[in-house]
Design a protein around this motif. Structure first.
Motif, PDB file in Angstrom:
ATOM      1  N   GLY A  37       0.881  -1.123   0.106  1.00  0.00           N
ATOM      2  CA  GLY A  37       0.036   0.279  -0.048  1.00  0.00           C
ATOM      3  C   GLY A  37       0.964   1.076  -0.011  1.00  0.00           C
ATOM      4  N   CYS A  38       0.413   2.344   0.183  1.00  0.00           N
ATOM      5  CA  CYS A  38       1.150   3.582   0.521  1.00  0.00           C
ATOM      6  C   CYS A  38       0.511   4.491   1.360  1.00  0.00           C
ATOM      7  CB  CYS A  38       1.315   4.297  -1.010  1.00  0.00           C
ATOM      8  SG  CYS A  38       2.228   5.539  -1.010  1.00  0.00           S
ATOM      9  N   PRO A  39       1.009   5.365   2.148  1.00  0.00           N
ATOM     10  CA  PRO A  39       0.655   6.523   2.911  1.00  0.00           C
ATOM     11  C   PRO A  39       0.097   7.604   2.392  1.00  0.00           C
ATOM     12  CG  PRO A  39       2.861   6.297   3.301  1.00  0.00           C
ATOM     13  CD  PRO A  39       2.601   4.995   2.088  1.00  0.00           C
ATOM     14  N   VAL A  40       0.877   7.757   1.098  1.00  0.00           N
ATOM     15  CA  VAL A  40       0.414   9.069   0.505  1.00  0.00           C
ATOM     16  C   VAL A  40      -0.901   9.393  -0.041  1.00  0.00           C
ATOM     17  CG1 VAL A  40       1.423  10.837  -1.436  1.00  0.00           C
ATOM     18  CG2 VAL A  40       3.206   9.038  -0.215  1.00  0.00           C
ATOM     19  N   GLY A  41      -1.454   8.296  -0.516  1.00  0.00           N
ATOM     20  CA  GLY A  41      -3.062   8.387  -1.109  1.00  0.00           C
ATOM     21  C   GLY A  41      -3.101   9.701  -2.191  1.00  0.00           C
ATOM     22  N   CYS A  42      -2.324   9.554  -3.122  1.00  0.00           N
ATOM     23  CA  CYS A  42      -2.774  10.294  -4.284  1.00  0.00           C
ATOM     24  C   CYS A  42      -4.044   9.969  -5.008  1.00  0.00           C
ATOM     25  CB  CYS A  42      -1.552  10.250  -5.316  1.00  0.00           C
ATOM     26  SG  CYS A  42       0.173  10.700  -4.744  1.00  0.00           S
ATOM     27  N   ARG A  43      -4.752  11.006  -5.405  1.00  0.00           N
ATOM     28  CA  ARG A  43      -5.977  10.772  -5.688  1.00  0.00           C
ATOM     29  C   ARG A  43      -6.193   9.870  -6.957  1.00  0.00           C
ATOM     30  NH1 ARG A  43      -8.401  12.216  -1.246  1.00  0.00           N
ATOM     31  NH2 ARG A  43      -8.872  14.334  -1.013  1.00  0.00           N
ATOM     32  N   PHE A  44      -5.386   9.746  -7.707  1.00  0.00           N
ATOM     33  CA  PHE A  44      -5.365   9.023  -8.998  1.00  0.00           C
ATOM     34  C   PHE A  44      -4.785   7.768  -9.220  1.00  0.00           C
ATOM     35  CE2 PHE A  44      -1.738  11.858  -9.003  1.00  0.00           C
ATOM     36  CZ  PHE A  44      -0.579  10.870  -8.958  1.00  0.00           C
ATOM     37  N   CYS A  45      -4.325   7.171  -7.603  1.00  0.00           N
ATOM     38  CA  CYS A  45      -3.167   6.079  -7.708  1.00  0.00           C
ATOM     39  C   CYS A  45      -3.911   5.031  -7.037  1.00  0.00           C
ATOM     40  CB  CYS A  45      -1.943   6.385  -7.132  1.00  0.00           C
ATOM     41  SG  CYS A  45      -0.971   4.953  -6.900  1.00  0.00           S
ATOM     42  N   ALA A  46      -3.780   3.660  -7.704  1.00  0.00           N
ATOM     43  CA  ALA A  46      -4.343   2.561  -7.047  1.00  0.00           C
ATOM     44  C   ALA A  46      -3.742   2.081  -5.906  1.00  0.00           C
ATOM     45  CB  ALA A  46      -4.201   1.399  -7.959  1.00  0.00           C
ATOM     46  N   SER A  47      -2.473   2.315  -5.589  1.00  0.00           N
ATOM     47  CA  SER A  47      -1.677   1.863  -4.436  1.00  0.00           C
ATOM     48  C   SER A  47      -2.328   2.811  -3.217  1.00  0.00           C
ATOM     49  CB  SER A  47      -0.203   2.166  -4.531  1.00  0.00           C
ATOM     50  OG  SER A  47       0.280   1.380  -5.556  1.00  0.00           O
ATOM     51  N   GLY A  48      -2.738   3.944  -3.565  1.00  0.00           N
ATOM     52  CA  GLY A  48      -2.675   4.894  -2.433  1.00  0.00           C
ATOM     53  C   GLY A  48      -4.397   4.695  -1.827  1.00  0.00           C
ATOM     54  N   THR A  49      -5.251   4.061  -2.483  1.00  0.00           N
ATOM     55  CA  THR A  49      -6.591   3.939  -2.301  1.00  0.00           C
ATOM     56  C   THR A  49      -6.880   3.301  -0.576  1.00  0.00           C
ATOM     57  OG1 THR A  49      -6.837   1.987  -3.511  1.00  0.00           O
ATOM     58  CG2 THR A  49      -7.617   3.947  -4.329  1.00  0.00           C
ATOM     59  N   MET A  79       9.674   2.142  -8.650  1.00  0.00           N
ATOM     60  CA  MET A  79       8.061   2.909  -9.094  1.00  0.00           C
ATOM     61  C   MET A  79       7.048   1.940  -8.909  1.00  0.00           C
ATOM     62  SD  MET A  79       9.147   4.770 -12.170  1.00  0.00           S
ATOM     63  CE  MET A  79      10.660   6.169 -12.442  1.00  0.00           C
ATOM     64  N   GLY A  80       7.280   0.941  -7.899  1.00  0.00           N
ATOM     65  CA  GLY A  80       6.041  -0.057  -7.657  1.00  0.00           C
ATOM     66  C   GLY A  80       5.168   0.671  -6.761  1.00  0.00           C
ATOM     67  N   MET A  81       4.691  -0.224  -5.971  1.00  0.00           N
ATOM     68  CA  MET A  81       3.707   0.422  -4.839  1.00  0.00           C
ATOM     69  C   MET A  81       4.579   0.963  -3.947  1.00  0.00           C
ATOM     70  SD  MET A  81       1.215  -2.127  -3.493  1.00  0.00           S
ATOM     71  CE  MET A  81       2.170  -3.708  -3.419  1.00  0.00           C
ATOM     72  N   GLY A  82       4.219   2.143  -3.184  1.00  0.00           N
ATOM     73  CA  GLY A  82       4.733   2.705  -2.092  1.00  0.00           C
ATOM     74  C   GLY A  82       5.647   3.816  -2.302  1.00  0.00           C
ATOM     75  N   GLU A  83       5.795   4.639  -1.568  1.00  0.00           N
ATOM     76  CA  GLU A  83       6.711   5.711  -1.388  1.00  0.00           C
ATOM     77  C   GLU A  83       8.166   5.211  -0.627  1.00  0.00           C
ATOM     78  OE1 GLU A  83       6.800   8.898  -2.768  1.00  0.00           O
ATOM     79  OE2 GLU A  83       8.750   8.731  -1.543  1.00  0.00           O
ATOM     80  N   PRO A  84       8.872   5.110  -1.683  1.00  0.00           N
ATOM     81  CA  PRO A  84      10.409   4.807  -1.220  1.00  0.00           C
ATOM     82  C   PRO A  84      10.877   5.661  -0.123  1.00  0.00           C
ATOM     83  CG  PRO A  84      10.355   4.771  -3.637  1.00  0.00           C
ATOM     84  CD  PRO A  84       9.064   5.357  -3.219  1.00  0.00           C
ATOM     85  N   THR A 142      10.003   9.547  -6.290  1.00  0.00           N
ATOM     86  CA  THR A 142       9.298   9.874  -5.112  1.00  0.00           C
ATOM     87  C   THR A 142       8.456  11.022  -5.247  1.00  0.00           C
ATOM     88  OG1 THR A 142       9.463  10.840  -2.995  1.00  0.00           O
ATOM     89  CG2 THR A 142      11.248  11.590  -4.645  1.00  0.00           C
ATOM     90  N   VAL A 143       7.288  11.059  -4.574  1.00  0.00           N
ATOM     91  CA  VAL A 143       6.250  12.124  -4.361  1.00  0.00           C
ATOM     92  C   VAL A 143       7.131  13.206  -4.051  1.00  0.00           C
ATOM     93  CG1 VAL A 143       5.345  11.732  -2.109  1.00  0.00           C
ATOM     94  CG2 VAL A 143       3.991  12.316  -4.185  1.00  0.00           C
ATOM     95  N   GLY A 144       8.071  13.034  -3.323  1.00  0.00           N
ATOM     96  CA  GLY A 144       9.082  14.453  -2.683  1.00  0.00           C
ATOM     97  C   GLY A 144       8.898  14.666  -1.228  1.00  0.00           C
ATOM     98  N   ALA A 187       0.427  -0.684 -13.956  1.00  0.00           N
ATOM     99  CA  ALA A 187       0.568   0.329 -13.238  1.00  0.00           C
ATOM    100  C   ALA A 187       0.378   0.247 -11.974  1.00  0.00           C
ATOM    101  CB  ALA A 187      -0.681   1.462 -13.814  1.00  0.00           C
ATOM    102  N   CYS A 188       1.070   0.957 -11.108  1.00  0.00           N
ATOM    103  CA  CYS A 188       1.377   1.101  -9.683  1.00  0.00           C
ATOM    104  C   CYS A 188       0.085   0.512  -8.888  1.00  0.00           C
ATOM    105  CB  CYS A 188       1.723   2.539  -9.304  1.00  0.00           C
ATOM    106  SG  CYS A 188       1.890   2.953  -7.967  1.00  0.00           S
ATOM    107  N   GLY A 189       0.258  -0.776  -8.300  1.00  0.00           N
ATOM    108  CA  GLY A 189      -0.811  -1.052  -7.415  1.00  0.00           C
ATOM    109  C   GLY A 189      -1.992  -1.738  -7.797  1.00  0.00           C
TER     110      GLY A 189
END
Ligand code: SAH
Ligand code: SF4
Length: 367
Positions: free
Chosen positions: A127-139, A178-183, A214-216, A354-356
């Motif tokens: 998963g990913c803690p960032v939760g970008c609105r467009f990304c499957a990993s973040g949902t 560039m897979g799932m998650g924020e490195p 990275t999302v930054g 695509a990611c996630g």
């Protein structure tokens, strides 16, 4: 292969002692573990050789170690923590692995063959803690970080596949985080894993062939610059105005674009490595001429290349993939302003590369 929906899998035993995952260890850490057991330092070299060169599956195969040491390793350590749950091949040859952790967590890894190159796209988190609105990993948020060993193991699974299909001398040449998650949100494990991927005794992949996307996170970008390793850095920018970026990436609310670019400038100055700006093209959202102009200014100031990613739609999310004409027009505006901009071919779309996306589909199917 279909995920095994409905078949109960053994649950991990919560009382089982935590084993040490050897694939996450640096040589000095392995030496320290061995020294505690009265073993000489050179045993570490022997074990690393079995792990990365020979890639044995069981401790009993490490035949130059004493029987007692093998038994001790067997009881307290592990060589593998991820099993292949599903494998899908796309029409363009992209191969996606869905791996399952010992706690049943699902991890995605993708092999992208291209000419002489074999690239692995690795996940850093479940998963990913960032939760970008467009990304499957973040949902669904973050399930957990991946350990350094689990990050390295993904690359080894793909190297195994490459050797099986292209012959024993075939190489895994490139790594993209560039897979799932924020490195950078799993910094310590990321650095430990990258050192192993890079090391001569490990997977021996040049730092210049390893890209961290990275999302930054400005602090961690600066820390990465200080590691004195020449990794490529890709910043997922996606918007040139703070208000739009916050809408797409609410997690990044506290971080202004200017601050991010400062951190990237620092990375460039310290390492001499060029930065790549990633920009996901979302139809009707971030593709105006002002967006192109803003992006071109940023890229020129940073001397960065731009990767345009045409959005891969995710079911249930409101964003759309732009047409190829609109995408080329956006690219042309950047090029007209002297920016090196590429539209990254989205490979493996039919295997949900695509990611996630494969993990999401598998979870929705109830696996
Ligand atoms: N978390 C890191 C790395 C993983 S995502 C990051 O965000 O940079 C790798 C890239 O894929 C990012 O630029 C991300 O924005 C992009 N991405 C995510 N979902 C996508 C989708 N559905 N279509 C196209 N690109 C996507
Ligand atoms: Fe996380 Fe990257 Fe997806 Fe954003 S795009 S949710 S940072 S994996």
């Amino acid at each position: 292969m279909q995920p095994d929906a409905g078949i109960p899998l053994p649950q991990p035993d919560p009382n089982a002692p935590q084993r040490l995952h050897l694939l996450g260890l640096q040589p000095d850490e392995l030496q320290a573990w061995l020294a505690d057991r009265g073993q000489p330092a050179y045993r570490a070299r022997q074990i690393l050789h079995w792990l990365y060169e020979q890639r044995v599956a069981r401790f009993e195969q490490m035949t130059n170690l004493s029987r007692d040491l093998r038994a001790e390793l067997q009881h307290t350590c592990r060589i593998a923590a991820l099993e292949i749950e599903a494998e899908r091949t796309s029409d363009d040859g992209t191969r996606k692995l869905l791996l399952r952790g010992r706690d049943r967590a699902l991890v995605e890894t993708v092999w992208i063959p291209s000419g002489q190159r074999n690239t692995v796209c690795i996940s850093s988190q479940v998963g990913c803690p960032v939760g970008c609105r467009f990304c499957a990993s973040g949902t669904d948020g973050l399930e957990r970080n991946l350990g350094a060993g689990e990050i390295v193991e993904q690359a080894l699974h793909v190297r195994d596949l490459i050797r099986r299909e292209q012959g024993p001398d075939a190489r895994l040449t490139n790594v993209v985080m560039m897979g799932m998650g924020e490195p950078l949100a799993n910094y310590r494990n990321l650095i430990a894993a990258l050192r192993i991927l890079n090391a001569e005794w490990g997977l021996h992949i040049g730092a210049r062939r390893i890209t961290v996307s990275t999302v930054g996170l400005p602090k961690q970008i600066r820390a990465l610059a200080g590691e004195a390793l020449q990794f490529n850095l890709a910043l997922s920018l996606h918007a040139v105005r703070d208000d739009l970026r916050t809408e797409l990436i609410p997690w990044g609310r506290g971080v202004r674009i200017a601050e991010l670019l400062d951190a990237c400038q620092h990375y460039f100055r310290t390492t001499g490595r060029e930065i790549t700006l990633e920009y996901v093209l979302l139809a009707g959202v971030n593709m105006t001429s002002q967006d192109a102009e803003g992006l071109a200014t940023i890229a020129r100031n940073l001397r960065a290349n731009v990767n345009l990613l045409r959005y891969n739609p995710v079911s249930g999310l409101p964003y759309e993939r732009p047409g190829s004409n609109a995408s080329f027009a956006f690219q042309k505006q950047l090029r007209a302003r002297g920016v090196n901009a590429h539209i990254r071919t989205s490979r493996g779309r039919d295997v949900a590369a695509a990611c996630g996306q494969l993990r999401r589909a598998t979870r929705q199917a109830g696996a």
